[in-house]
Design a protein around this motif. Sequence first.
Motif, PDB file in Angstrom:
ATOM      1  N   TYR A  64     -25.535 -11.569  31.747  1.00  0.00           N
ATOM      2  CA  TYR A  64     -24.244 -12.226  31.968  1.00  0.00           C
ATOM      3  C   TYR A  64     -23.673 -12.819  30.667  1.00  0.00           C
ATOM      4  O   TYR A  64     -22.579 -12.469  30.261  1.00  0.00           O
TER       5      TYR A  64
ATOM      6  N   SER B  25     -22.135 -15.401  30.037  1.00  0.00           N
ATOM      7  CA  SER B  25     -21.094 -16.421  30.225  1.00  0.00           C
ATOM      8  C   SER B  25     -21.015 -16.746  31.709  1.00  0.00           C
ATOM      9  O   SER B  25     -21.422 -15.950  32.557  1.00  0.00           O
TER      10      SER B  25
ATOM     11  N   GLU C 170     -18.341 -16.913  33.459  1.00  0.00           N
ATOM     12  CA  GLU C 170     -17.381 -16.005  34.092  1.00  0.00           C
ATOM     13  C   GLU C 170     -18.061 -14.692  34.502  1.00  0.00           C
ATOM     14  O   GLU C 170     -17.873 -14.210  35.621  1.00  0.00           O
ATOM     15  N   ASN C 171     -18.869 -14.146  33.604  1.00  0.00           N
ATOM     16  CA  ASN C 171     -19.567 -12.895  33.948  1.00  0.00           C
ATOM     17  C   ASN C 171     -20.570 -13.108  35.074  1.00  0.00           C
ATOM     18  O   ASN C 171     -20.772 -12.238  35.925  1.00  0.00           O
ATOM     19  N   TRP C 172     -21.214 -14.280  35.049  1.00  0.00           N
ATOM     20  CA  TRP C 172     -22.172 -14.570  36.113  1.00  0.00           C
ATOM     21  C   TRP C 172     -21.450 -14.645  37.464  1.00  0.00           C
ATOM     22  O   TRP C 172     -21.916 -14.095  38.469  1.00  0.00           O
TER      23      TRP C 172
ATOM     24  N   LYS D 133     -18.625 -13.160  38.279  1.00  0.00           N
ATOM     25  CA  LYS D 133     -18.208 -11.808  38.654  1.00  0.00           C
ATOM     26  C   LYS D 133     -19.380 -10.997  39.208  1.00  0.00           C
ATOM     27  O   LYS D 133     -19.237 -10.249  40.182  1.00  0.00           O
ATOM     28  N   GLY D 134     -20.534 -11.131  38.564  1.00  0.00           N
ATOM     29  CA  GLY D 134     -21.733 -10.433  39.052  1.00  0.00           C
ATOM     30  C   GLY D 134     -22.125 -10.911  40.437  1.00  0.00           C
ATOM     31  O   GLY D 134     -22.483 -10.119  41.316  1.00  0.00           O
TER      32      GLY D 134
END
Lengths: 382, 385
Positions: free
Chosen positions: A66, A68, A70-72, A74-75
């Motif tokens: 991830y 970040s 934000e990526n976490w 989204k995942g």
Amino acid sequence: MSGISPYGGDTSRKFEATGFFRLEKADSSWWMVDPDGYAFITIGLNHTDETNLKYEHNIDIWREKYGSRENWIKGLTKEMKEWGFNTIGWTSDYISGDWGQALDWFGDPINLGHSMPWTVSDYKKADMPYVIQLRVAEIEDWNGYPHFPDVHSEEFEAYCEYLGRSICQDYADDKNLIGYYLVDIPAWLPHASGRDFNVLQGLDERTRNIKVYDVAYKYYETVTKYIRKYDPNHLILGDRYNGNKGIPKSVLTAMKPFVDVLSVQYFPDNSEEGYQQMKDDLSEWQQLCDKPVILADIGNFCCTKMNPNRVSPLNGQAERAQDYIHSIDKVLDQPWFLGWHWCAHVENKARGWGVKDPYDQPYDEFINPVKDFNHKVYTKLK
Amino acid sequence: MTNRGLTMNEFGGYTGKQYEATGFFYTKQIDGKWLLIDPKGNPYFIVGIAHVEDSCLKHEENIHIYKERYGSREKWISDCVVKSLKEWGFNTLAWTKQWVAQGMRHSPEWTPEEYKNSGICYIPHIDFLNIERWNQQHIYWDVFSPEFEEWCDYQARYWCTSLADDPYNIGYAYTARPDWDIDKFSEAMGIKPKEGEEDEFLRKIIERYYKVTHDAIRRYDKNHLIFGDLIEGCDCLPEGPAAPPQAVFTEMKKYVDILSINWYHPFDVMHDTVDEWQGCAHKPVFLSDSAFAAPNDLLTTDEPLFDGGWEKLRVQDEIARGHAYIDMIKKAANTGYIIGWGWCGFMQNKVRKYGLKDRFDRPYEVTKIMAEFNANLYENLGMNK
């Protein structure tokens, strides 16, 4: 197979669309309706907390996968949807402390630390239905150091106004918000620490049960006044009552004029008798307040490599999945049932269970049957 | 005329002097004087703002301003807070929690993401132990328990894993004005100290607290300074708080980099005691949270400021407020060990009643005086010599 609306609703069952989540009673059955007007069973995942992936043993996984927040997020939402979860439940997680061998809400006090909640910005990134919580009072049964407010005081009024102004105002126009929970498992029955609302201290059980009505009525009246002042659009899901401990009738009566949904945390015994008991309890409480029901926190656990102390009758992840299915199946067709929020996401060192292991891998034997069940919910309700 | 941009780098440090650049803030003693050095190796004096919160701009009478000018928390942070701070020459978010309602209720601290995305230096505050004197929901933990270690580890995971690599992070502060109440710790631990052993009992608690919190931070962040608690200034009036236990100064030594002091008084009143505490802790000092207040529409002249002799902070008008700011910051810098000051607070609200902007988002006149002084901060403080 039913078509699914952008929010996760059932496109084969249509009601009026108001642009926000709302309730509808049709042919004696309660429905939650999504902003586009489709029947919606809220299937939530609770305790989605990023710090569970930031221990020394797993932070490298967080960095590589991830990197970040934000990526976490989204995942997380991608996976949740794949697994048939359509709601981000209460995000705070139990991250410190323990409850020994057996959890006894009337026994020795426990102190389970909880993590910070998500922010408006986090929910915008997630872009899927969610609930939030207003911590109106620090009186949770898991809180070893509770502070009971004087609900008739100016201070309490001002604090509720602040919560409405600072929180509800920011969410008032968001279509993805289902509604507001209040306190997690509040001690409407006596708290294990011995602390209580001032006006209830020293009363015998019978008198306390009567007097608690006045406290609860003022509490619900005050906080909901300010939620409604700053956000007239969303549901008030109310306290997340501690179903395993019990809910005083007087409190259910007090909440009735102010709250839209009866929200209950309930961890049933892992047996047919346990599921039936849960159904009977929810049904009884529901009749008392005439509200539809969300199982705000339901879960199960078994011992794992990292958490061998989480002993239960369930022997492994496959049995956890069957318990999930049977416990929800027991109440799914009830006319008052709106959905459930499952506990929890990534297994951490304090809570000790989740749908994913401590290294961010789903427990396949758990999640595969659960995924199938979640995706078939609307078909089962035909 | 200002020379900002000519002698200040992007962090706000003074480019006229160069020391080793480590990529993070650190402290250094040079010729007997303490300096804070920024990530580029330039000396840095913290001119910070404490208490930065948006609900003061969300009342019925002013929500239109919030919606028209900002419309979101992100825009409020960038266009209201950071833009204003930079215009006024302030270089640091020194603490964001704000007193927001009766009963001394405070708002939550900004999140790590909010700090990191702000584009200005900051000092996040970690809630290891909620024993603020003003906190009516205080929690006294058994600091020797495993659950306290777990709690601190969570706090460090939450804050430090997100901020460990950020050069704009100056360092971590803890509890504001902790009340070291031995009876409440004793109750939480279920142990009563023997008569005559109370001081040693409290010393062990304080040592353990600083060790556990330090170790938790260092587990996830080896790069940033530790400001520790905002130690409460003692008062010269009978109703004010007494001096903190001596053990606070002795036990923090191993675990804290900076002695942070939260004292609401003009500098002359606190100077001798701050000297004494600094001498005991042997640390540079950060004045973490204080201000001067002038009358305004909410804070009328007959309105008591606070208990405990804080009336000394009242000045007659905004001009006098600006001069009081300059007088205090010069005297502080002149000690040779004070490395900055956090001014209280950003925007007026209905309980605190004063700020640098009123609750309709209009800066008070004091900000012009501050901006002029801060633009030549290092020259005005004599740090260019």
